[in-house]
Design an enzyme around this catalytic site. Sequence first.
Site, PDB file in Angstrom:
ATOM      1  N   HIS A  40     -35.624 -22.747   6.963  1.00 27.12           N
ATOM      2  CA  HIS A  40     -35.776 -23.450   5.687  1.00 27.12           C
ATOM      3  C   HIS A  40     -36.627 -22.619   4.745  1.00 27.12           C
ATOM      4  O   HIS A  40     -37.645 -22.074   5.176  1.00 27.12           O
ATOM      5  CB  HIS A  40     -36.448 -24.806   5.919  1.00 27.12           C
ATOM      6  N   GLU A  71     -10.561 -12.977  -8.211  1.00 27.84           N
ATOM      7  CA  GLU A  71     -11.656 -11.992  -8.117  1.00 27.84           C
ATOM      8  C   GLU A  71     -11.650 -11.056  -9.327  1.00 27.84           C
ATOM      9  O   GLU A  71     -12.674 -10.885  -9.998  1.00 27.84           O
ATOM     10  CB  GLU A  71     -11.532 -11.181  -6.821  1.00 27.84           C
TER      11      GLU A  71
HETATM   12  P1  FAD Z   1      -3.716  -0.459   4.319  1.00 27.44           P
HETATM   13  O1  FAD Z   1      -5.152  -0.608   4.055  1.00 27.44           O
HETATM   14  O2  FAD Z   1      -2.760  -0.793   3.231  1.00 27.44           O
HETATM   15  O3  FAD Z   1      -3.513   1.053   4.772  1.00 27.44           O
HETATM   16  C1  FAD Z   1      -2.261   1.593   5.027  1.00 27.44           C
HETATM   17  C2  FAD Z   1      -2.338   3.091   4.869  1.00 27.44           C
HETATM   18  O4  FAD Z   1      -1.141   3.659   5.365  1.00 27.44           O
HETATM   19  C3  FAD Z   1      -2.437   3.545   3.418  1.00 27.44           C
HETATM   20  O5  FAD Z   1      -3.513   4.440   3.283  1.00 27.44           O
HETATM   21  C4  FAD Z   1      -1.112   4.252   3.162  1.00 27.44           C
HETATM   22  O6  FAD Z   1      -1.226   5.353   2.283  1.00 27.44           O
HETATM   23  C5  FAD Z   1      -0.763   4.741   4.549  1.00 27.44           C
HETATM   24  N1  FAD Z   1       0.663   4.987   4.760  1.00 27.44           N
HETATM   25  C6  FAD Z   1       1.695   4.156   4.473  1.00 27.44           C
HETATM   26  N2  FAD Z   1       2.866   4.704   4.880  1.00 27.44           N
HETATM   27  C7  FAD Z   1       2.551   5.899   5.432  1.00 27.44           C
HETATM   28  C8  FAD Z   1       3.307   6.915   6.047  1.00 27.44           C
HETATM   29  N3  FAD Z   1       4.624   6.793   6.205  1.00 27.44           N
HETATM   30  N4  FAD Z   1       2.672   8.009   6.486  1.00 27.44           N
HETATM   31  C9  FAD Z   1       1.319   8.135   6.357  1.00 27.44           C
HETATM   32  N5  FAD Z   1       0.552   7.184   5.808  1.00 27.44           N
HETATM   33  C10 FAD Z   1       1.160   6.088   5.357  1.00 27.44           C
HETATM   34  N6  FAD Z   1      -9.115  -7.854   2.463  1.00 27.44           N
HETATM   35  C11 FAD Z   1     -10.256  -8.367   2.956  1.00 27.44           C
HETATM   36  O7  FAD Z   1     -10.316  -8.682   4.152  1.00 27.44           O
HETATM   37  N7  FAD Z   1     -11.366  -8.544   2.165  1.00 27.44           N
HETATM   38  C12 FAD Z   1     -11.349  -8.236   0.855  1.00 27.44           C
HETATM   39  O8  FAD Z   1     -12.367  -8.412   0.169  1.00 27.44           O
HETATM   40  C13 FAD Z   1     -10.156  -7.702   0.299  1.00 27.44           C
HETATM   41  N8  FAD Z   1     -10.103  -7.372  -1.002  1.00 27.44           N
HETATM   42  C14 FAD Z   1      -8.955  -6.827  -1.501  1.00 27.44           C
HETATM   43  C15 FAD Z   1      -8.906  -6.517  -2.862  1.00 27.44           C
HETATM   44  C16 FAD Z   1      -7.764  -5.982  -3.410  1.00 27.44           C
HETATM   45  C17 FAD Z   1      -7.728  -5.641  -4.876  1.00 27.44           C
HETATM   46  C18 FAD Z   1      -6.635  -5.722  -2.574  1.00 27.44           C
HETATM   47  C19 FAD Z   1      -5.396  -5.090  -3.136  1.00 27.44           C
HETATM   48  C20 FAD Z   1      -6.668  -6.032  -1.234  1.00 27.44           C
HETATM   49  C21 FAD Z   1      -7.822  -6.604  -0.690  1.00 27.44           C
HETATM   50  N9  FAD Z   1      -7.896  -6.973   0.652  1.00 27.44           N
HETATM   51  C22 FAD Z   1      -9.043  -7.516   1.155  1.00 27.44           C
HETATM   52  C23 FAD Z   1      -6.753  -6.785   1.565  1.00 27.44           C
HETATM   53  C24 FAD Z   1      -6.961  -5.518   2.411  1.00 27.44           C
HETATM   54  O9  FAD Z   1      -7.125  -4.417   1.559  1.00 27.44           O
HETATM   55  C25 FAD Z   1      -5.760  -5.309   3.328  1.00 27.44           C
HETATM   56  O10 FAD Z   1      -5.538  -6.490   4.083  1.00 27.44           O
HETATM   57  C26 FAD Z   1      -6.029  -4.162   4.288  1.00 27.44           C
HETATM   58  O11 FAD Z   1      -6.267  -2.969   3.574  1.00 27.44           O
HETATM   59  C27 FAD Z   1      -4.837  -3.954   5.232  1.00 27.44           C
HETATM   60  O12 FAD Z   1      -5.131  -2.910   6.086  1.00 27.44           O
HETATM   61  P2  FAD Z   1      -3.985  -2.046   6.764  1.00 27.44           P
HETATM   62  O13 FAD Z   1      -4.693  -1.063   7.643  1.00 27.44           O
HETATM   63  O14 FAD Z   1      -2.970  -2.911   7.381  1.00 27.44           O
HETATM   64  O15 FAD Z   1      -3.230  -1.284   5.590  1.00 27.44           O
HETATM   65  P1  NAD Z   2      -2.114 -14.414  -3.004  1.00 30.48           P
HETATM   66  O1  NAD Z   2      -1.022 -14.758  -2.084  1.00 30.48           O
HETATM   67  O2  NAD Z   2      -3.522 -14.714  -2.621  1.00 30.48           O
HETATM   68  O3  NAD Z   2      -1.894 -15.148  -4.401  1.00 30.48           O
HETATM   69  C1  NAD Z   2      -0.725 -15.023  -5.138  1.00 30.48           C
HETATM   70  C2  NAD Z   2      -0.619 -16.221  -6.059  1.00 30.48           C
HETATM   71  O4  NAD Z   2       0.437 -15.997  -6.983  1.00 30.48           O
HETATM   72  C3  NAD Z   2      -0.314 -17.518  -5.323  1.00 30.48           C
HETATM   73  O5  NAD Z   2      -1.257 -18.486  -5.687  1.00 30.48           O
HETATM   74  C4  NAD Z   2       1.090 -17.854  -5.791  1.00 30.48           C
HETATM   75  O6  NAD Z   2       1.332 -19.239  -5.835  1.00 30.48           O
HETATM   76  C5  NAD Z   2       1.108 -17.219  -7.177  1.00 30.48           C
HETATM   77  N1  NAD Z   2       2.459 -16.938  -7.702  1.00 30.48           N
HETATM   78  C6  NAD Z   2       3.529 -16.445  -7.030  1.00 30.48           C
HETATM   79  N2  NAD Z   2       4.587 -16.345  -7.864  1.00 30.48           N
HETATM   80  C7  NAD Z   2       4.170 -16.773  -9.090  1.00 30.48           C
HETATM   81  C8  NAD Z   2       4.808 -16.923 -10.362  1.00 30.48           C
HETATM   82  N3  NAD Z   2       6.089 -16.599 -10.553  1.00 30.48           N
HETATM   83  N4  NAD Z   2       4.078 -17.378 -11.403  1.00 30.48           N
HETATM   84  C9  NAD Z   2       2.770 -17.716 -11.223  1.00 30.48           C
HETATM   85  N5  NAD Z   2       2.127 -17.599 -10.036  1.00 30.48           N
HETATM   86  C10 NAD Z   2       2.815 -17.136  -8.990  1.00 30.48           C
HETATM   87  O7  NAD Z   2      -1.909 -12.875  -3.352  1.00 30.48           O
HETATM   88  P2  NAD Z   2      -2.844 -11.851  -4.141  1.00 30.48           P
HETATM   89  O8  NAD Z   2      -3.915 -12.561  -4.877  1.00 30.48           O
HETATM   90  O9  NAD Z   2      -1.905 -10.970  -4.906  1.00 30.48           O
HETATM   91  O10 NAD Z   2      -3.485 -11.028  -2.972  1.00 30.48           O
HETATM   92  C11 NAD Z   2      -2.663 -10.280  -2.058  1.00 30.48           C
HETATM   93  C12 NAD Z   2      -3.292 -10.219  -0.711  1.00 30.48           C
HETATM   94  O11 NAD Z   2      -4.474  -9.444  -0.748  1.00 30.48           O
HETATM   95  C13 NAD Z   2      -3.633 -11.583  -0.209  1.00 30.48           C
HETATM   96  O12 NAD Z   2      -2.871 -11.831   0.944  1.00 30.48           O
HETATM   97  C14 NAD Z   2      -5.073 -11.545   0.121  1.00 30.48           C
HETATM   98  O13 NAD Z   2      -5.341 -12.026   1.410  1.00 30.48           O
HETATM   99  C15 NAD Z   2      -5.465 -10.076   0.032  1.00 30.48           C
HETATM  100  N6  NAD Z   2      -6.763 -10.023  -0.656  1.00 30.48           N
HETATM  101  C16 NAD Z   2      -7.843 -10.530  -0.019  1.00 30.48           C
HETATM  102  C17 NAD Z   2      -9.064 -10.560  -0.650  1.00 30.48           C
HETATM  103  C18 NAD Z   2     -10.234 -11.139   0.057  1.00 30.48           C
HETATM  104  O14 NAD Z   2     -10.173 -11.298   1.261  1.00 30.48           O
HETATM  105  N7  NAD Z   2     -11.312 -11.461  -0.622  1.00 30.48           N
HETATM  106  C19 NAD Z   2      -9.183 -10.091  -1.947  1.00 30.48           C
HETATM  107  C20 NAD Z   2      -8.061  -9.614  -2.584  1.00 30.48           C
HETATM  108  C21 NAD Z   2      -6.849  -9.571  -1.917  1.00 30.48           C
END
Ligand code: FAD
Ligand code: NAD
Length: 466
Positions: free
Chosen positions: A444, A187
Amino acid sequence: MKYDIIVIGSGPGGYISAIRASQLGKKVAIIEKYATLGGTCTNVGCIPSKALLDSSHHYYDAVNHFDTHGISVETPKIDFSKMIARKANIVETTTGGIKYLMDKNNVDVFEGLGSFIDATHVKITKNDGTDLTIEGTNIIIATGSKPATLPFISLDKERVITSTEALKLKEIPKHLIVIGGGVIGLELGSVYKRLGADVTVVEYAPKITPTMDADVSKELQKVLKKQGMKFAVSHGVSSVERNGDEILVKATDKKGNEVSFTGDYCLVAVGRKPFTEGLGLENVGVKLNERNQIAVNAHLQTNISNIYAIGDVVAGAMLAHKAEEEGVVVAEYLAGQKPHIDYNLIPGVVYTWPEVAAVGKTEDELKNANIEYKSGKFSMRALGRSRASGDIDGFVKVLADKTTDEILGVHIVGARAADLIMEAAVAMEYRASAEDLARICHGHPTYSEAIKEAAKAAWDGKPLNA
Ligand code: FAD
Ligand code: NAD
C-alpha cells in the site's frame, strides 16, 4: 552449411526460438530478409510504437497535468523530428542487442530471402541477387505478418498509410482519420491525439476493441473521448480518396446513411495478414488454412513432419509474447522435451493511457460457453495510489467461477495495467480462486490493490474500500 534447425524470420518468434534451440545444444541458423534483426515487433511494431507512446505521454502530461501538480513550465514545444529520431535510436539499439544475442548463442545469421527448395534445403537469396543453400534437419517458419488493407483502398504510404509509415511521419497530422478501432488504431491514434492532431476513429463493429470485454471497450472509449478522440462506431468504410493533401473517407453507418470524413492523413489499421510470400511453400507442399495462415497441429508442426511454424504466420493472437512462447515450445519439443502453452493465459494489452490489459475469458465468452460466473469490480478512483498520481480512470474486474471461485478472467483499465495483469496471469496459471487473490497481502499504496479489492468483490461481494 548443415544445421539441426533453420529458423526463417528473426521476429520475436524466430529469434527467441533460435536462442532456446541453441541453449538446448542444437546447431542453429536464422535467416532474415531485412538488414536488421527483430522483425515487425522491434523494427516497426511493439518497440517503436511504445517509444512514441511514451514521448507523447510526457508531452501530454506537461501540457495538461503538470499544472495540477503545482509545476508550471513555459508552453512545451514539440521537436517531432527529435522524437522520431529517439524512436529510431531505440530501435537500432534493440536490433543490435538481438544481433549480440545471436552471436552469444552461436546462432549463424544469414541475411536474405529464405525459400524452400525441398523439405530440408533452404535457398537464401541476398539483396545483390546472389544466393546460397543451407540444409536443415528441422525448419521453423517464423515469417510473421504484414498490414492488411481493404480491397478498395490504395495505400500510397504517404497520406494513406499503415502503422509502418505512421511510426515515421515527417509532420504531425492536422486530422488523422483512423480506419479500425483495434489495438493499432487506438495506440497510434493516441500518439497523434496527444501531440495535438484531431483524430477520428472509424470502426466497423459496434464497439472499439471488439474482442475485449464489453465493459473495457466502453470505459476505454469514454476515457479516450474525454482526451478528445472522436469515434464513429458501427461505420463500415466504403471508400478512401486522396485529392492532393486531402483525404476523403466515406463510410456507411448502421442506418445505411453515407457519412464522410475529411482529413490530411488516413491510417488503415484493420488487422494484419500472415506473410508467406516468396517462401516457396509450394515446393514442399506445406498447407495453409482457410485464413491463409500456415496450418499446424498442437505441436506447431505443419503437414510436412520436419517443418514447424510459429507466431503471426499461424493461427492465434498476433502478439509478440505469443510468438515467443511458441518459439520456445518448438525448440524444446525438437530437443525431446514436453513443453506446453496455455493459450487461455496469453495476456492482451493496449498501451493507451490509461492502459488496458486482460487475461482469460470475457463475460461474453463465459455467457456463450454457459459457464456460471460471478463478477467483482473495483474502481481505480477509490485507490489512494490513483488519487496520488491523478490516474483515477478505469477499474479492475475479476470474473470467477460461481461454484468453485476459480478465477476465469481479469480485465483492467487503468494506470500500469500492462504490468499489473501479470499478477492475474500467475494466479490463473496456478488456478487460484478469487479468495486466494483477495487474501494475499498487497503493498500500500499501489495500483495492484485494485486487483485484491476486485477479487474480494468477486469472492464475497465485500470490497473493503468501496
Ligand atoms: P515478425 O515479427 O513479423 O517477424 C517476421 C520476420 O520474418 C520479419 O523480420 C520478416 O522480414 C522475416 N521474413 C519474412 N519472410 C521471410 C523470408 N522468406 N526469408 C527471410 N525472412 C523473412 N505485439 C505485442 O505483443 N505487443 C505490442 O505492444 C505490439 N505492438 C505492435 C505495434 C505495431 C504497430 C504492430 C504492427 C505490431 C505490434 N505487435 C505487438 C504485434 C507484434 O509485432 C507481432 O505479433 C510479432 O512481431 C510477431 O512476431 P513473429 O516473430 O511471428 O513475426
Ligand atoms: P485489430 O484486429 O486489433 O483491429 C482491427 C479493427 O479494424 C477491428 O476493430 C475491426 O473491427 C476494424 N475493421 C475491420 N474492417 C473495417 C472496416 N471496413 N471499417 C472499419 N473498421 C474495420 O488489428 P490492428 O489494430 O490492425 O492490429 C493488428 C495486430 O497487431 C493485432 O492482432 C494486434 O494484436 C497486434 N498489435 C498488438 C499490440 C499490442 O499488443 N499492444 C499493438 C499493436 C498491434
